[in-house]
Design an enzyme around this catalytic site. Structure first.
Site, PDB file in Angstrom:
ATOM      1  CD  GLU A 242       1.539  12.724  12.827  1.00 52.84           C
ATOM      2  OE1 GLU A 242       0.919  11.994  11.900  1.00 52.84           O
ATOM      3  OE2 GLU A 242       1.595  13.942  12.355  1.00 52.84           O
TER       4      GLU A 242
ATOM      5  CD  GLU B 160      -2.811   1.052   2.416  1.00 59.95           C
ATOM      6  OE1 GLU B 160      -2.577   0.522   3.555  1.00 59.95           O
ATOM      7  OE2 GLU B 160      -4.015   1.746   2.326  1.00 59.95           O
TER       8      GLU B 160
END
Ligand code: FAD
Lengths: 372, 409
Positions: free
Chosen positions: B377, B236
């Protein structure tokens, strides 16, 4: 004194906040933002009659409270926090400011008391496409034939243009920049409500075709007065932006404390903690910028006002956008949903950053003022 | 070193030309053409023959794409046909699935006849997806699944779901997961739309109530689910970090076209200079994203990408957000208007043909770039810890049974 807030100021803030907590909760904002008018007339009436907020900066001789930019900033900061859906910025802030600064006594007499009582919605038709935000940019011409004035042309981004009873139109005459009052029902006036990026603030495009207009300027050329009014408008909008940014910070901090991942609150990760800390700095700077400009305006510090106002609009635009952007990020997938309020602030942030000229525009003007 | 068999670029091009001659893309329908592409081994060239591939180096896929584009109007974008199935599901199935499953599912996955979705995230487990709570309990030859998934893109049209569920709550979180292919039409699967910033519902909540999955639909072994999930996630991230395949293409191209078409005098000279500089910086970054992805592909050895894929994922997410922000600033007062409106609905591509409308839509949609497929993050954590080898943060959830991990609230 730089920031001479008084106990009365604090009281005003609390009064406005309590009212908005009650009358502009999230469910109400979401209900109103999808209506055509975009506000609740009952709430508007209460705002005028019970709180007297529509009269806030209307001079006492015209039935107002005679307060100034600082009180207006406090009020708008709270409204920005709650995304209050009402023609407050357009009518009670911008229109009153323009009338105070640049209109003749007859016009003031006719419009200001009505605004103070919450009876009329008055929109400022100043900006033109493409990117002509400032009074000095205005191109629209006013024509006079036998003492009768008409306007032809188009104004854009007219806040609350679709519900306004009157328009204050800035246009050029042979003698300079002038101000006209045009009634909403005047011949050849056509208003087109715009599908706005920010649903909580209604905008319209207004077209004039040989539309009869009443000249109301206090002098043949009111460019300096309109420029001052524009600067005061920047300060008002900057205060509203600072309030929106504060609310985003509060939402983010709250979420960072209560959302757990990896067996701990996400606020314990420095990536999130430091992001929130950076947001805090931006919010504090934004408030300093807005308050500073409001106090200088209140004191009539004419030398400092242009610098402070442009600094405030440039900084608060960027800060609110950054903080609203970060608010989505701190909330993760939830922040991207329609259900969560983050997107309402994000869209308000972008749209208010563009309104009245973006930060690049104001920094350019500021650069000249500070000798860069 | 390579387990791939050699093939020259010209030979591969010739194969694509033969496919196009037999099945002219402008004349046959999508399923027929893509079915033939699969049968010719040109779907995933690095897959073995008989499974949509030729067993050759995956970087040669770019040659196929290039040749497919030549002299035709009809070009299919794999990521539009079946983004999750083709980009993430198929490599996972190829690596961990049984022969029977591969034969049953790969072809329809590639043609787009069967859309796939990814049932990983849950209300309580997003970044910490390994902490998920959906339970699967063995019952004879079946597993019985109960739980709730969220943010499931395409679940409303999907035939197959890539499902991760907890099969053992008494061991540390990564060890108690198993990975399944779920038939979305099974009894007990309920899909509800979730609306997003644009008013559209790309994604969904998926409720699983006593859903039965035959054991043979498990990918990998019981308890191996995290390892299988990582394969999906890394594919992905690589898919989300490739930038544009063409020089100057993608979002930066739209920004530059809108800049070129701006009305004269919208910007004062000084303002225009600032915007020009911003756009040029964004152009540089777009080019470097594309070139870095090219370099990464050159270096890729095995079939599945590693944690380096997070470089592109992180860079692309942050870059695309900035590009669309800049486009709004170029549009100025035009950007105050959002023509499509926010009626709550399923997404439609129709209204995005116009560049300006596309840009406004993308300004909003791109906010998810730094969240979907792992947040920025989390990408930085992966780059810091898995690529650079920096020490991890102290963990409170390591080495203890999943059921004992603190959950707050
Ligand atoms: C448009 C869209 C489509 C999606 N499609 C799918 C899909 O098809 N299938 C699917 O399974 N999921 C999907 N997702 C879900 C996506 O993977 C998650 O939203 C994402 O992993 C973040 O999880 P969360 O939303 O729970 O946020 P949280 O994990 O709660 O994160 C909130 C914030 O905390 C930060 N944070 C969390 N942990 C750490 C840490 N250790 N260190 C530093 N910061 C941290 C995050 O970065 C974020 O800023 C989709 C999401 C979006 C927005």
């Amino acid at each position: 004194m730089d920031f001479a807030f008084t106990p009365e100021h604090e009281e005003l803030r609390q009064t406005v906040r309590r009212f908005l907590q009650d009358r502009s909760d999230e469910a109400t904002v979401r209900r109103l933002m999808v209506t055509d008018d975009g506000f609740d007339r009952g709430t508007w009436k209460q705002l005028a009659e019970q709180l007297g907020l529509t009269a806030l900066i209307v001079p006492e001789e015209f039935g107002g409270s005679g307060l100034g930019p600082v009180e207006l900033a406090i009020t708008l900061e709270e409204m920005g926090r709650f995304l209050f859906c009402a023609p407050y910025l357009s009518t009670a802030a911008l229109a009153v400011t323009v009338l105070r600064e640049a209109a003749n006594d007859a016009a003031k007499q006719e419009l200001l008391p009505a605004i103070a009582k919450g009876e009329r919605i008055v929109a400022l038709a100043l900006a033109e496409a493409p990117g002509l935000w400032e009074p000095s940019d205005v191109r629209m011409k006013a024509r006079e034939v036998g003492g009768r004035w008409t306007l032809t042309g188009e104004k854009t981004a007219v806040i609350d243009g679709q519900t306004a009873d009157d328009f204050l139109v800035v246009a050029r005459s042979s003698q300079g920049l002038s101000l006209f009052r045009v009634r909403a029902e005047a011949d050849g006036l056509q208003r087109e409500p715009l599908p706005t990026l920010d649903l909580t603030r209604k905008l319209a495009r207004v077209r004039f075709r040989k539309t009869p207009a009443e000249p109301i300027a206090a002098a043949p050329d009111v460019q300096p007065q309109l420029e001052r009014a524009f600067l005061l408008g920047l300060v008002a909008l900057a205060a509203e932006q600072a309030g929106g940014a504060q609310q985003c910070l509060d939402l983010s901090t709250q979420h960072a404390k209560t959302r757990w991942q990896f067996g701990r609150p996400i606020g314990s990760f420095q990536a999130i903690k430091h992001r929130c800390a950076d947001m805090l700095v931006a919010v504090e700077f934004a408030k300093s910028a807005a308050y500073h400009a409001a106090f200088r305006a209140q004191e009539g510090d004419e030398a400092e006002l242009p610098v402070a106002a442009r600094m405030a609009k440039a900084y608060c635009s960027d800060a609110f956008f950054q903080v609203a952007n970060d608010t989505i990020q701190v909330h993760g997938g939830m922040g991207f949903t329609w259900e969560h309020p983050a997107h309402l602030y994000f869209k308000r942030a972008k749209s208010s950053a563009l309104l009245f000229g973006d930060s690049v525009h104001h920094r350019d003007r500021l650069a000249t003022l500070i000798g860069v | 070193m390579s387990q791939y068999r050699p093939m020259t670029e010209e030979e591969l091009r010739e194969r694509v030309r033969r496919l196009k001659a037999e099945y002219p893309p402008d004349k046959v329908d999508m399923y027929t053409f893509r079915g033939a592409q699969y049968d010719h081994g040109l779907a995933w060239v690095h897959f073995p023959e008989g499974y949509g591939g030729l067993g050759i180096n995956p970087k040669l896929q770019a040659i196929v794409a290039d040749e497919l584009r030549r002299d035709v109007h009809t070009v299919y974008d794999d990521l539009a046909v079946n983004p999750i199935g083709i980009g993430m599901g198929a490599p996972t199935l190829m690596t961990y699935g049984s022969d029977e499953l591969k034969r049953a599912l790969l072809r329809k996955c590639f043609t787009g006849e069967e859309i796939w979705c990814q049932l990983f995230s849950e209300p309580g487990a997003g970044s910490d997806v390994a902490g998920l709570a959906t339970r699967a309990v063995r019952d004879g030859d079946d597993w019985i699944v109960n739980g709730q998934k969220v943010w499931t893109t395409l679940a409303h049209v999907a035939k197959w779901g890539l499902l991760v569920a907890r099969t053992n709550p008494d061991v540390p979180k990564h060890e108690g997961l198993s990975y399944f292919l779920l038939d979305m039409q099974s009894p007990g699967v309920e899909v509800r739309p979730l609306y997003q910033i644009t008013g559209e519902a790309e994604f969904n909540e998926v409720f699983l109530n006593d859903v039965r999955i035959p054991h043979r639909y498990m990918l990998g072994k019981e308890g191996q689910g995290w390892q299988v999930a990582i394969t999906t996630l890394m594919n992905e991230r690589t898919a989300l970090g490739g930038g544009s395949t063409q020089k100057g293409g993608g979002p930066i191209q739209v920004l530059m076209q809108i800049w070129a078409a701006r009305p004269p005098k919208r910007h004062k000279p000084a303002e225009a200079a600032v915007l020009r500089d911003r756009i040029t910086r964004l152009y540089i970054e777009s080019e470097l994203l594309r070139l870095t992805a090219l370099r990464a592909r050159e270096m890729m050895r095995a079939g599945n990408p590693g944690p380096e894929g997070s470089v592109g994922k992180l860079a692309q997410a942050e870059l695309y957000k900035k590009i669309w922000e800049c486009t709004m600033d170029v549009l100025g007062e035009e950007a105050l208007v959002y023509e499509p409106g926010y009626a709550l609905r399923r997404p439609s591509q129709e209204e995005r043909r116009d560049k300006v409308l596309l840009a406004k839509y993308q300004f909003l949609r791109s906010r998810a770039n730094s969240i979907e497929g792992g947040t920025s993050e989390i990408m930085r954590n992966i780059l810091g810890e898995r690529v650079l080898g920096l020490p991890g943060e102290p963990r409170t959830d390591k080495g203890i049974p999943w059921k004992d991990i603190p959950r707050g609230g």
